[in-house]
Design a protein around this motif. Structure first.
Motif, PDB file in Angstrom:
ATOM      1  N   ILE A  68       0.873  -1.179   0.000  1.00  0.00           N
ATOM      2  CA  ILE A  68       0.000   0.000   0.000  1.00  0.00           C
ATOM      3  C   ILE A  68       0.907   1.225   0.000  1.00  0.00           C
ATOM      4  CG2 ILE A  68      -1.786   1.277   1.261  1.00  0.00           C
ATOM      5  CD1 ILE A  68      -2.669  -1.371   2.539  1.00  0.00           C
ATOM      6  N   GLY A  69       0.694   2.129  -0.961  1.00  0.00           N
ATOM      7  CA  GLY A  69       1.541   3.321  -1.073  1.00  0.00           C
ATOM      8  C   GLY A  69       2.914   2.931  -1.595  1.00  0.00           C
ATOM      9  N   CYS A  70       2.932   2.268  -2.766  1.00  0.00           N
ATOM     10  CA  CYS A  70       4.188   1.663  -3.261  1.00  0.00           C
ATOM     11  C   CYS A  70       5.147   2.679  -3.850  1.00  0.00           C
ATOM     12  CB  CYS A  70       3.867   0.582  -4.289  1.00  0.00           C
ATOM     13  SG  CYS A  70       3.051   1.219  -5.766  1.00  0.00           S
ATOM     14  N   GLY A  71       4.717   3.938  -4.044  1.00  0.00           N
ATOM     15  CA  GLY A  71       5.600   4.926  -4.663  1.00  0.00           C
ATOM     16  C   GLY A  71       6.134   4.388  -5.990  1.00  0.00           C
ATOM     17  N   ALA A  72       7.433   4.550  -6.239  1.00  0.00           N
ATOM     18  CA  ALA A  72       8.028   4.118  -7.515  1.00  0.00           C
ATOM     19  C   ALA A  72       8.345   2.618  -7.526  1.00  0.00           C
ATOM     20  CB  ALA A  72       9.278   4.934  -7.793  1.00  0.00           C
ATOM     21  N   GLY A  73       7.891   1.900  -6.516  1.00  0.00           N
ATOM     22  CA  GLY A  73       8.025   0.430  -6.517  1.00  0.00           C
ATOM     23  C   GLY A  73       9.428  -0.064  -6.200  1.00  0.00           C
ATOM     24  N   ILE A  74      10.192   0.732  -5.462  1.00  0.00           N
ATOM     25  CA  ILE A  74      11.590   0.369  -5.180  1.00  0.00           C
ATOM     26  C   ILE A  74      11.661  -0.886  -4.298  1.00  0.00           C
ATOM     27  CG2 ILE A  74      13.786   1.193  -4.192  1.00  0.00           C
ATOM     28  CD1 ILE A  74      12.828   2.706  -6.754  1.00  0.00           C
ATOM     29  N   ASP A  75      10.900  -0.905  -3.210  1.00  0.00           N
ATOM     30  CA  ASP A  75      10.913  -2.077  -2.331  1.00  0.00           C
ATOM     31  C   ASP A  75      10.188  -3.259  -2.985  1.00  0.00           C
ATOM     32  OD1 ASP A  75      12.108  -0.356  -0.628  1.00  0.00           O
ATOM     33  OD2 ASP A  75      10.555  -0.399   0.931  1.00  0.00           O
ATOM     34  N   LEU A  76       9.099  -2.941  -3.677  1.00  0.00           N
ATOM     35  CA  LEU A  76       8.314  -4.007  -4.309  1.00  0.00           C
ATOM     36  C   LEU A  76       9.150  -4.748  -5.360  1.00  0.00           C
ATOM     37  CD1 LEU A  76       5.509  -4.974  -3.662  1.00  0.00           C
ATOM     38  CD2 LEU A  76       4.621  -3.600  -5.533  1.00  0.00           C
ATOM     39  N   ALA A  77      10.052  -4.019  -6.026  1.00  0.00           N
ATOM     40  CA  ALA A  77      10.936  -4.661  -7.011  1.00  0.00           C
ATOM     41  C   ALA A  77      11.825  -5.689  -6.320  1.00  0.00           C
ATOM     42  CB  ALA A  77      11.789  -3.609  -7.725  1.00  0.00           C
ATOM     43  N   ARG A  78      12.216  -5.406  -5.085  1.00  0.00           N
ATOM     44  CA  ARG A  78      13.037  -6.387  -4.347  1.00  0.00           C
ATOM     45  C   ARG A  78      12.216  -7.630  -3.995  1.00  0.00           C
ATOM     46  NH1 ARG A  78      18.154  -4.267  -1.157  1.00  0.00           N
ATOM     47  NH2 ARG A  78      18.825  -2.728  -2.683  1.00  0.00           N
ATOM     48  N   PHE A  79      10.964  -7.418  -3.578  1.00  0.00           N
ATOM     49  CA  PHE A  79      10.093  -8.570  -3.313  1.00  0.00           C
ATOM     50  C   PHE A  79       9.934  -9.392  -4.606  1.00  0.00           C
ATOM     51  CE2 PHE A  79       8.247  -6.018   0.276  1.00  0.00           C
ATOM     52  CZ  PHE A  79       8.260  -6.994   1.263  1.00  0.00           C
ATOM     53  N   ALA A  80       9.660  -8.689  -5.726  1.00  0.00           N
ATOM     54  CA  ALA A  80       9.390  -9.378  -7.002  1.00  0.00           C
ATOM     55  C   ALA A  80      10.637 -10.110  -7.484  1.00  0.00           C
ATOM     56  CB  ALA A  80       8.923  -8.366  -8.043  1.00  0.00           C
ATOM     57  N   ALA A  81      11.805  -9.486  -7.321  1.00  0.00           N
ATOM     58  CA  ALA A  81      13.052 -10.126  -7.755  1.00  0.00           C
ATOM     59  C   ALA A  81      13.294 -11.412  -6.967  1.00  0.00           C
ATOM     60  CB  ALA A  81      14.225  -9.162  -7.581  1.00  0.00           C
ATOM     61  N   GLY A  82      12.749 -11.460  -5.758  1.00  0.00           N
ATOM     62  CA  GLY A  82      12.886 -12.657  -4.923  1.00  0.00           C
ATOM     63  C   GLY A  82      11.816 -13.704  -5.206  1.00  0.00           C
ATOM     64  N   GLY A  83      10.948 -13.434  -6.179  1.00  0.00           N
ATOM     65  CA  GLY A  83       9.961 -14.450  -6.574  1.00  0.00           C
ATOM     66  C   GLY A  83       8.575 -14.267  -5.987  1.00  0.00           C
TER      67      GLY A  83
END
Ligand SMILES: C[S@@+](CC[C@H](N)C(=O)[O-])C[C@H]1O[C@@H](n2cnc3c(N)ncnc32)[C@H](O)[C@@H]1O
Length: 261
Positions: A68-83
């Motif tokens: 929630i409130g992902c901004g530019a997705g910086i942290d979410l990219a780390r989650f996604a890169a981890g699968g």
């Protein structure tokens, strides 16, 4: 906390974050390029050294993660890169456009939607993890956002959040030296004590609050103020054993679970 006129306020919040990309002032590359997103990631994880130590972004493979409130997705990219299977929502269209671009440039998969984290359009029990870093303090009704985060979590699911500590060193310094905090001009910027944060998270079980984010050298402050901060203050503060100063950490990280009933 006073009850606010949420509809108008939510519009103002979305508008503010359309115009203020978080950490933009440190970026060297053009907006929307891979270099831009790499600058944001490098700056963020240099400033927030604690974050990957407390949140192992690579350990959520196959789990559904909502930010929630992902901004530019910086942290979410780390989650996604981890699968992880990730969804990012934000009130700001600019944020969502950037997050989509970030994922496209990195070859990552994610779903992004402009939406209000206080009124999520997901069914109860939709996600394994809800991540809300640096957002509850900027929304109109933080308690309502926490309620929604709890609702959309699966029983046994994990909540990870962060708000600013009213008793944190940065808030104390900003008041003492009369220096504005970043985004002090946002429509909402609330700070919490540990007790207040726990009250917001009252629906959750096993709530653990960890104060973090101690002084690191600033790239933003120049001149004498910057020199004094970077050499004297940062150096001296970090000589003090952490357990003695932990309660003054600027970021209150929360880890909590939704009970299995
Ligand atoms: C300081 S930024 C943090 C962005 C990102 N989480 C980070 O840590 O870099 C705050 C974000 O919260 C978003 N936000 C505030 N209230 C929101 C709400 N009610 N629903 C969804 N997003 C919201 C803003 O649009 C903004 O992108």
């Amino acid at each position: 906390m006073t009850k606010r006129d949420n509809t108008l306020l939510k519009e103002a919040i979305g508008q503010y974050w359309n115009e203020h990309i978080h950490d933009l002032e440190i970026v060297k590359h053009d907006i929307g390029t891979l270099g831009f997103f790499e600058d944001l990631d490098e700056y963020r994880f240099d400033k927030l050294r604690y974050l990957p130590e407390l949140v192992d972004f690579s350990s959520f493979k196959g789990k559904t993660v909502l930010e929630i409130g992902c901004g530019a997705g910086i942290d979410l990219a780390r989650f996604a890169a981890g699968g992880a299977i990730v969804t990012g929502i934000d009130l700001s269209q600019t944020a969502i456009d950037l997050a989509r671009k970030n994922f496209e440039l990195r070859g990552l998969k994610g779903t992004f939607v402009v939406a209000d984290g206080e009124a999520l359009e997901y069914a109860d029990g939709s996600f394994d993890v809800v991540y809300v870093h640096g957002v509850l303090q900027y929304t109109a009704d933080a308690r309502q956002m926490a309620r929604e985060a709890h609702r959309v979590l699966k029983p046994g699911g994990q909540f990870i959040g962060m708000v600013y500590n009213r008793q944190g060193w940065l808030n104390i310094m900003s008041k003492f030296f009369k220096v504005e905090l970043e985004h002090e001009d946002a429509p909402v910027l609330d700070k919490y004590t540990i007790g207040e944060f726990k009250t917001i998270l009252t629906d959750f079980d096993d709530v653990k609050i960890v104060p973090e984010r101690f002084p690191v050298k600033s790239r933003l402050q120049g001149g004498l103020k910057g020199l004094l901060f970077n050499t004297f203050f940062v150096g001296t503060f970090n000589l003090i054993p952490r357990p003695l100063v932990r309660r003054w950490g600027w970021h209150l990280m929360a880890f909590a679970n939704k009970a299995v009933r």
